[in-house]
Design a protein around this motif. Structure first.
Motif, PDB file in Angstrom:
ATOM      1  N   GLY A  10      39.284  40.892  37.909  1.00 33.21           N
ATOM      2  CA  GLY A  10      40.429  41.713  37.523  1.00 33.21           C
ATOM      3  C   GLY A  10      41.323  42.141  38.671  1.00 33.21           C
ATOM      4  N   LYS A  13      43.566  37.861  41.036  1.00 31.74           N
ATOM      5  CA  LYS A  13      43.490  36.576  41.766  1.00 31.74           C
ATOM      6  C   LYS A  13      44.272  35.494  41.032  1.00 31.74           C
ATOM      7  CE  LYS A  13      38.940  36.424  41.617  1.00 31.74           C
ATOM      8  NZ  LYS A  13      38.699  37.691  40.897  1.00 31.74           N
ATOM      9  N   GLY A  14      44.004  35.341  39.737  1.00 30.02           N
ATOM     10  CA  GLY A  14      44.690  34.305  38.961  1.00 30.02           C
ATOM     11  C   GLY A  14      46.195  34.542  38.922  1.00 30.02           C
ATOM     12  N   THR A  15      46.578  35.809  38.744  1.00 34.76           N
ATOM     13  CA  THR A  15      48.003  36.162  38.684  1.00 34.76           C
ATOM     14  C   THR A  15      48.685  35.804  40.004  1.00 34.76           C
ATOM     15  OG1 THR A  15      47.507  37.967  37.170  1.00 34.76           O
ATOM     16  CG2 THR A  15      49.593  38.119  38.374  1.00 34.76           C
ATOM     17  N   THR A  31      37.783  27.922  39.410  1.00 36.54           N
ATOM     18  CA  THR A  31      36.563  27.465  38.744  1.00 36.54           C
ATOM     19  C   THR A  31      36.403  28.148  37.387  1.00 36.54           C
ATOM     20  OG1 THR A  31      35.387  28.953  40.267  1.00 36.54           O
ATOM     21  CG2 THR A  31      35.194  26.599  40.681  1.00 36.54           C
ATOM     22  N   ARG A  36      36.447  27.448  31.525  1.00 37.40           N
ATOM     23  CA  ARG A  36      37.015  27.789  30.207  1.00 37.40           C
ATOM     24  C   ARG A  36      37.617  26.555  29.535  1.00 37.40           C
ATOM     25  NH1 ARG A  36      37.491  32.735  32.856  1.00 37.40           N
ATOM     26  NH2 ARG A  36      39.362  32.075  33.962  1.00 37.40           N
ATOM     27  N   GLN A  57      27.028  36.464  34.455  1.00 40.62           N
ATOM     28  CA  GLN A  57      26.300  35.935  35.611  1.00 40.62           C
ATOM     29  C   GLN A  57      26.979  34.695  36.166  1.00 40.62           C
ATOM     30  OE1 GLN A  57      22.536  35.451  33.742  1.00 40.62           O
ATOM     31  NE2 GLN A  57      21.910  37.546  34.209  1.00 40.62           N
ATOM     32  N   GLY A  85      38.112  31.948  42.877  1.00 38.83           N
ATOM     33  CA  GLY A  85      36.812  32.075  42.196  1.00 38.83           C
ATOM     34  C   GLY A  85      35.751  31.149  42.755  1.00 38.83           C
ATOM     35  N   ARG A  88      31.689  31.579  45.587  1.00 42.34           N
ATOM     36  CA  ARG A  88      31.375  32.873  45.010  1.00 42.34           C
ATOM     37  C   ARG A  88      30.027  33.392  45.469  1.00 42.34           C
ATOM     38  NH1 ARG A  88      34.528  33.432  40.339  1.00 42.34           N
ATOM     39  NH2 ARG A  88      34.115  35.307  39.166  1.00 42.34           N
ATOM     40  N   GLN A  92      27.480  28.526  48.115  1.00 42.85           N
ATOM     41  CA  GLN A  92      28.700  27.775  47.776  1.00 42.85           C
ATOM     42  C   GLN A  92      29.636  27.690  48.990  1.00 42.85           C
ATOM     43  OE1 GLN A  92      30.619  29.320  44.220  1.00 42.85           O
ATOM     44  NE2 GLN A  92      28.748  29.150  43.002  1.00 42.85           N
ATOM     45  N   ARG A 127      43.701  42.993  29.590  1.00 37.27           N
ATOM     46  CA  ARG A 127      44.066  41.580  29.788  1.00 37.27           C
ATOM     47  C   ARG A 127      44.004  40.807  28.469  1.00 37.27           C
ATOM     48  NH1 ARG A 127      41.206  38.324  34.333  1.00 37.27           N
ATOM     49  NH2 ARG A 127      39.357  39.213  33.355  1.00 37.27           N
ATOM     50  N   PHE A 138      48.238  37.697  30.487  1.00 35.97           N
ATOM     51  CA  PHE A 138      49.120  38.828  30.162  1.00 35.97           C
ATOM     52  C   PHE A 138      48.321  40.135  30.191  1.00 35.97           C
ATOM     53  CE2 PHE A 138      50.856  34.998  28.507  1.00 35.97           C
ATOM     54  CZ  PHE A 138      52.215  35.105  28.745  1.00 35.97           C
ATOM     55  N   ARG A 161      39.265  37.757  26.508  1.00 34.79           N
ATOM     56  CA  ARG A 161      38.151  36.916  26.966  1.00 34.79           C
ATOM     57  C   ARG A 161      36.812  37.511  26.533  1.00 34.79           C
ATOM     58  NH1 ARG A 161      39.170  35.632  33.309  1.00 34.79           N
ATOM     59  NH2 ARG A 161      36.959  36.115  33.417  1.00 34.79           N
ATOM     60  N   ARG A 172      29.546  41.841  35.797  1.00 32.09           N
ATOM     61  CA  ARG A 172      30.341  40.997  36.705  1.00 32.09           C
ATOM     62  C   ARG A 172      30.651  41.733  38.004  1.00 32.09           C
ATOM     63  NH1 ARG A 172      35.097  39.777  32.955  1.00 32.09           N
ATOM     64  NH2 ARG A 172      36.070  38.901  34.813  1.00 32.09           N
ATOM     65  N   GLY A 200      50.017  47.921  43.188  1.00 33.87           N
ATOM     66  CA  GLY A 200      51.474  47.832  43.126  1.00 33.87           C
ATOM     67  C   GLY A 200      51.897  46.715  42.197  1.00 33.87           C
TER      68      GLY A 200
HETATM   69  P1  AP5 Z   1      43.917  38.429  36.705  1.00 33.24           P
HETATM   70  O1  AP5 Z   1      44.956  37.766  37.553  1.00 33.24           O
HETATM   71  O2  AP5 Z   1      43.518  37.789  35.438  1.00 33.24           O
HETATM   72  O3  AP5 Z   1      42.636  38.811  37.587  1.00 33.24           O
HETATM   73  P2  AP5 Z   1      41.508  37.911  38.287  1.00 33.24           P
HETATM   74  O4  AP5 Z   1      41.226  38.498  39.619  1.00 33.24           O
HETATM   75  O5  AP5 Z   1      41.895  36.480  38.232  1.00 33.24           O
HETATM   76  O6  AP5 Z   1      40.305  38.273  37.333  1.00 33.24           O
HETATM   77  P3  AP5 Z   1      39.149  37.422  36.669  1.00 33.24           P
HETATM   78  O7  AP5 Z   1      38.435  38.409  35.774  1.00 33.24           O
HETATM   79  O8  AP5 Z   1      39.673  36.174  36.055  1.00 33.24           O
HETATM   80  O9  AP5 Z   1      38.256  37.100  37.855  1.00 33.24           O
HETATM   81  P4  AP5 Z   1      36.799  36.716  37.782  1.00 33.24           P
HETATM   82  O10 AP5 Z   1      36.557  36.355  39.191  1.00 33.24           O
HETATM   83  O11 AP5 Z   1      35.882  37.715  37.215  1.00 33.24           O
HETATM   84  O12 AP5 Z   1      36.792  35.552  36.671  1.00 33.24           O
HETATM   85  P5  AP5 Z   1      36.670  33.978  36.763  1.00 33.24           P
HETATM   86  O13 AP5 Z   1      37.510  33.420  35.698  1.00 33.24           O
HETATM   87  O14 AP5 Z   1      36.839  33.499  38.149  1.00 33.24           O
HETATM   88  O15 AP5 Z   1      44.454  39.924  36.406  1.00 33.24           O
HETATM   89  C1  AP5 Z   1      43.711  40.810  35.584  1.00 33.24           C
HETATM   90  C2  AP5 Z   1      44.690  41.577  34.660  1.00 33.24           C
HETATM   91  O16 AP5 Z   1      45.487  42.460  35.449  1.00 33.24           O
HETATM   92  C3  AP5 Z   1      45.685  40.682  33.889  1.00 33.24           C
HETATM   93  O17 AP5 Z   1      45.866  41.194  32.611  1.00 33.24           O
HETATM   94  C4  AP5 Z   1      46.993  40.796  34.711  1.00 33.24           C
HETATM   95  O18 AP5 Z   1      48.141  40.643  33.906  1.00 33.24           O
HETATM   96  C5  AP5 Z   1      46.883  42.181  35.289  1.00 33.24           C
HETATM   97  N1  AP5 Z   1      47.471  42.306  36.619  1.00 33.24           N
HETATM   98  C6  AP5 Z   1      47.400  41.413  37.651  1.00 33.24           C
HETATM   99  N2  AP5 Z   1      48.037  41.878  38.735  1.00 33.24           N
HETATM  100  C7  AP5 Z   1      48.512  43.124  38.395  1.00 33.24           C
HETATM  101  C8  AP5 Z   1      49.267  44.116  39.101  1.00 33.24           C
HETATM  102  N3  AP5 Z   1      49.647  43.940  40.381  1.00 33.24           N
HETATM  103  N4  AP5 Z   1      49.557  45.264  38.446  1.00 33.24           N
HETATM  104  C9  AP5 Z   1      49.173  45.443  37.152  1.00 33.24           C
HETATM  105  N5  AP5 Z   1      48.472  44.534  36.431  1.00 33.24           N
HETATM  106  C10 AP5 Z   1      48.146  43.382  37.057  1.00 33.24           C
HETATM  107  O19 AP5 Z   1      35.134  33.761  36.404  1.00 33.24           O
HETATM  108  C11 AP5 Z   1      34.606  34.015  35.126  1.00 33.24           C
HETATM  109  C12 AP5 Z   1      33.151  33.587  35.069  1.00 33.24           C
HETATM  110  O20 AP5 Z   1      33.056  32.173  35.321  1.00 33.24           O
HETATM  111  C13 AP5 Z   1      32.214  34.224  36.090  1.00 33.24           C
HETATM  112  O21 AP5 Z   1      31.743  35.477  35.664  1.00 33.24           O
HETATM  113  C14 AP5 Z   1      31.118  33.164  36.200  1.00 33.24           C
HETATM  114  O22 AP5 Z   1      30.235  33.242  35.107  1.00 33.24           O
HETATM  115  C15 AP5 Z   1      31.899  31.859  36.075  1.00 33.24           C
HETATM  116  N6  AP5 Z   1      32.296  31.328  37.387  1.00 33.24           N
HETATM  117  C16 AP5 Z   1      33.581  31.139  37.847  1.00 33.24           C
HETATM  118  N7  AP5 Z   1      33.563  30.643  39.095  1.00 33.24           N
HETATM  119  C17 AP5 Z   1      32.254  30.519  39.449  1.00 33.24           C
HETATM  120  C18 AP5 Z   1      31.592  30.098  40.641  1.00 33.24           C
HETATM  121  N8  AP5 Z   1      32.293  29.693  41.739  1.00 33.24           N
HETATM  122  N9  AP5 Z   1      30.243  30.095  40.642  1.00 33.24           N
HETATM  123  C19 AP5 Z   1      29.531  30.472  39.573  1.00 33.24           C
HETATM  124  N10 AP5 Z   1      30.103  30.930  38.422  1.00 33.24           N
HETATM  125  C20 AP5 Z   1      31.440  30.946  38.358  1.00 33.24           C
END
Ligand code: AP5
Ligand code: ZN
Length: 215
Positions: A10, A13-15, A31, A36, A57, A85, A88, A92, A127, A138, A161, A172, A200
């Motif tokens: 959250g 990162k993706g944004t 990743t 997904r 996890q 991502g 992690r 890795q 989100r 979004f 999600r 997480r 910000g």
């Molecule tokens: P968003 O940009 O979606 O945040 P993010 O940092 O990308 O958050 P994620 O939850 O996607 O990260 P994650 O690392 O937990 O998930 P991942 O998919 O990698 O922003 C969040 C929200 O805030 C949005 O609504 C956005 O609009 C808003 N926002 C953004 N910037 C803002 C701002 N400045 N002000 C206000 N609002 C803002 O991983 C998911 C799962 O996949 C893991 O739990 C794991 O099971 C698996 N996985 C993924 N990669 C690996 C790996 N390398 N090894 C093992 N398992 C893995």
């Protein structure tokens, strides 16, 4: 440039990756998005990953490292990439170092997004992502689509999600602190870490990131 993006779930990162990848003309490799996409296509890899993701996890390294390396070997990533991502955990990160060394290339920077936990919780709770493409992200307050529940980019349906439920988010965050944060020290020893505040507006954070990356 070869960049790794780190930060808690959250953090944005993706944004940020979407804008940074465009500004720097490198592919955004997430990743989480790859998993997904596999889940929605019903692949074996998606089936393997789903139960781990739903539990908050990490997906086992044997699955994740191969998938990430395959993506990094695609032609568009030859001259650089923005990893979101991955890595992690320290094993890795070590596997990535071995792969980069084999290609005789190096990381340029590890961009660490710092956000307080209460803000992360607000960002995740609101989100909504697109059914067609999980990189279309979004927020019910901070980034509202023009039409409620509909993706501005492709018209897909927006949904919450499965792993954004409160209990899974807590898990997480714990996994982030215990398994992912140690890679920041690992990369600090290599002199690669630049830390910025991710508080910000989205565009303010992007501008801060570009300065931190020397661009
Ligand atoms: P968003 O940009 O979606 O945040 P993010 O940092 O990308 O958050 P994620 O939850 O996607 O990260 P994650 O690392 O937990 O998930 P991942 O998919 O990698 O922003 C969040 C929200 O805030 C949005 O609504 C956005 O609009 C808003 N926002 C953004 N910037 C803002 C701002 N400045 N002000 C206000 N609002 C803002 O991983 C998911 C799962 O996949 C893991 O739990 C794991 O099971 C698996 N996985 C993924 N990669 C690996 C790996 N390398 N090894 C093992 N398992 C893995
Ligand atoms: Zn979409």
């Amino acid at each position: 440039m070869r960049i790794v993006l780190v930060g808690p779930p959250g953090a944005g990162k993706g944004t940020q990756a979407a804008f940074l990848a465009q500004n720097l003309s490198i592919p955004h490799i997430s990743t989480g998005d790859l998993f997904r996409a596999n889940i929605s296509q019903g692949t074996d890899l998606g089936k393997q990953a789903k139960s781990y993701m739903d539990a908050g996890q990490l997906v086992p390294d044997e699955v994740t490292i191969g998938m990430a390396k395959d993506r990094m070997e695609q032609p568009d990533a030859v001259n650089g990439f923005l990893l979101d991502g991955f890595p992690r955990n320290v094993s890795q990160a070590e596997a990535l170092d071995v792969a980069l060394k084999a290609d005789d290339v190096k990381l340029d920077a590890v961009l660490d997004l710092e956000v307080p936990e209460d803000e992360v919780v607000k960002r995740i709770a609101g989100r909504r992502i697109c059914r067609n493409e999980s990189a279309h992200v979004f927020h019910v307050v901070y980034k509202q689509p023009a039409t409620e529940g509909v993706c501005d980019v492709c018209g897909g349906e927006l949904y919450q999600r499965d792993d954004d439920k409160e209990e899974t988010v807590r898990k997480r965050l714990e996994v982030y602190h215990t398994q992912t944060e140690p890679i920041i020290d690992y990369y600090r020893e290599q002199g690669l870490v630049v830390t910025i505040s991710a508080l910000g507006k989205v565009e303010e954070v992007t501008a801060r990131a570009m300065v931190a990356l020397g661009r």
